[in-house]
Design a protein around this motif. Structure first.
Motif, PDB file in Angstrom:
ATOM      1  N   LEU A 150      15.971  16.832   0.767  1.00 40.40           N
ATOM      2  CA  LEU A 150      15.513  15.849   1.760  1.00 40.40           C
ATOM      3  C   LEU A 150      16.509  15.718   2.909  1.00 40.40           C
ATOM      4  O   LEU A 150      16.113  15.560   4.070  1.00 40.40           O
ATOM      5  N   GLN A 151      17.795  15.795   2.609  1.00 39.20           N
ATOM      6  CA  GLN A 151      18.804  15.722   3.669  1.00 39.20           C
ATOM      7  C   GLN A 151      18.756  16.956   4.565  1.00 39.20           C
ATOM      8  O   GLN A 151      18.931  16.855   5.787  1.00 39.20           O
ATOM      9  N   LEU A 154      15.892  16.472   6.800  1.00 33.65           N
ATOM     10  CA  LEU A 154      16.232  15.479   7.819  1.00 33.65           C
ATOM     11  C   LEU A 154      17.030  16.102   8.960  1.00 33.65           C
ATOM     12  O   LEU A 154      16.756  15.839  10.143  1.00 33.65           O
ATOM     13  N   LEU A 158      15.805  16.303  12.831  1.00 33.36           N
ATOM     14  CA  LEU A 158      16.580  15.794  13.962  1.00 33.36           C
ATOM     15  C   LEU A 158      16.909  16.906  14.951  1.00 33.36           C
ATOM     16  O   LEU A 158      16.947  16.677  16.166  1.00 33.36           O
ATOM     17  N   THR A 222      24.636   6.863   8.624  1.00 29.84           N
ATOM     18  CA  THR A 222      23.375   6.256   9.052  1.00 29.84           C
ATOM     19  C   THR A 222      23.367   5.910  10.529  1.00 29.84           C
ATOM     20  O   THR A 222      22.373   6.141  11.227  1.00 29.84           O
ATOM     21  N   LEU A 225      22.842   9.101  12.592  1.00 23.30           N
ATOM     22  CA  LEU A 225      21.486   9.618  12.417  1.00 23.30           C
ATOM     23  C   LEU A 225      20.486   8.760  13.184  1.00 23.30           C
ATOM     24  O   LEU A 225      19.588   9.292  13.848  1.00 23.30           O
ATOM     25  N   PHE A 229      18.208   9.949  16.373  1.00 25.97           N
ATOM     26  CA  PHE A 229      16.755   9.803  16.250  1.00 25.97           C
ATOM     27  C   PHE A 229      16.184   9.004  17.416  1.00 25.97           C
ATOM     28  O   PHE A 229      15.226   9.434  18.070  1.00 25.97           O
TER      29      PHE A 229
END
Length: 254
Positions: A150-151, A154, A158, A222, A225, A229
């Motif tokens: 999942l990372q 991600l 991005l 976080t 990120l 985003f």
């Protein structure tokens, strides 16, 4: 709208340019890996700690670092510049714009190009992911204490959103140019300018410059990120709206 997107994509995927762009993207990842391997093998002292990092690196870490290096290093932005310049000027060069506007509105035509740009950019990230995953699986070991799938997804998302935002900016900047060579030249100039601004801009403002902070993605913090985003999303949204408004009001000479 779907008919326009389908028509735009058919034009691209029936030609060679998209496949060449995907191949170049994949080769850039491979060449970077080979260059690093050669450095570790023959001149490990050139970069202190490089050999150790290679030995300890997991499959997932290699994939993430590969995607981050490609986006943060700017290589993919050159490819995106050429694709975007061609996408925005091809109707002028082929003399098909007037026929396109007989079948649809200006707003729908531009939106179709924007969506097609996003899909084309996605194929580039996919090519980079396939290349880095292949190398990562062959050259490294999958480790449970490293990045999750999942990372990795991600980071790829991005990366795609970042180059899509840059592509949207370019489409607006190149809206007044009808020749692909001039559009490519200006596009590369804009890419270089954003790089220079990213170097001299205060740290607090760097988050506003597309792609500048992407090298921090691998830390998986976080705040970073979220910043990337929201910044990239704003570029996509704002410049998509500006592209539609600009094309709607543009005087077109056939």
């Amino acid at each position: 709208m779907l008919r326009i997107v389908k028509s735009e994509l058919m034009k691209w995927f029936s030609g060679k340019m998209i496949y060449i762009s995907m191949l170049v993207t994949a080769l850039v990842v491979s060449i970077d890996y080979l260059a690093s391997r050669l450095l570790v093998t023959h001149n490990p002292e050139t970069v202190p700690g490089l050999a150790e990092r290679f030995q300890l690196m997991s499959t997932q870490e290699y994939i993430v670092n590969s995607i981050v290096n490609m986006v943060a290093g700017g290589t993919i932005f050159i490819i995106v510049t050429i694709i975007t310049a061609t996408l925005i000027t091809e109707d002028y060069g082929r003399g098909t714009l007037k026929y396109s506007l007989l079948a649809t509105t200006r707003e729908k035509l531009m939106l179709g190009k924007i969506i097609s740009s996003g899909i084309i950019n996605f194929t580039l990230i996919t090519a980079a992911l396939i290349s880095s995953s292949t190398i990562g699986v062959i050259g490294y070991e999958w480790k449970q204490d490293s990045y999750t799938i999942l990372q990795i997804i991600l980071v790829c998302f991005l990366g795609w959103l970042t180059i899509f935002g840059f592509s949207s900016l370019l489409m607006f900047a190149l809206g007044g140019i009808n020749k692909v060579s001039g559009a490519i030249g200006l596009g590369i100039g804009i890419f270089m300018l954003t790089g220079v601004i990213g170097v001299v801009a205060p740290e607090a403002l760097k988050g506003l410059i597309i792609g500048v902070n992407f090298n921090k993605v691998a830390a998986m913090q976080t705040a970073t990120l979220d910043q990337i985003f929201f910044s990239s999303s704003i570029y996509v949204l704002v410049f998509s709206i500006l592209n539609v408004l600009n094309f709607r009001n543009k005087e077109i000479v056939y």
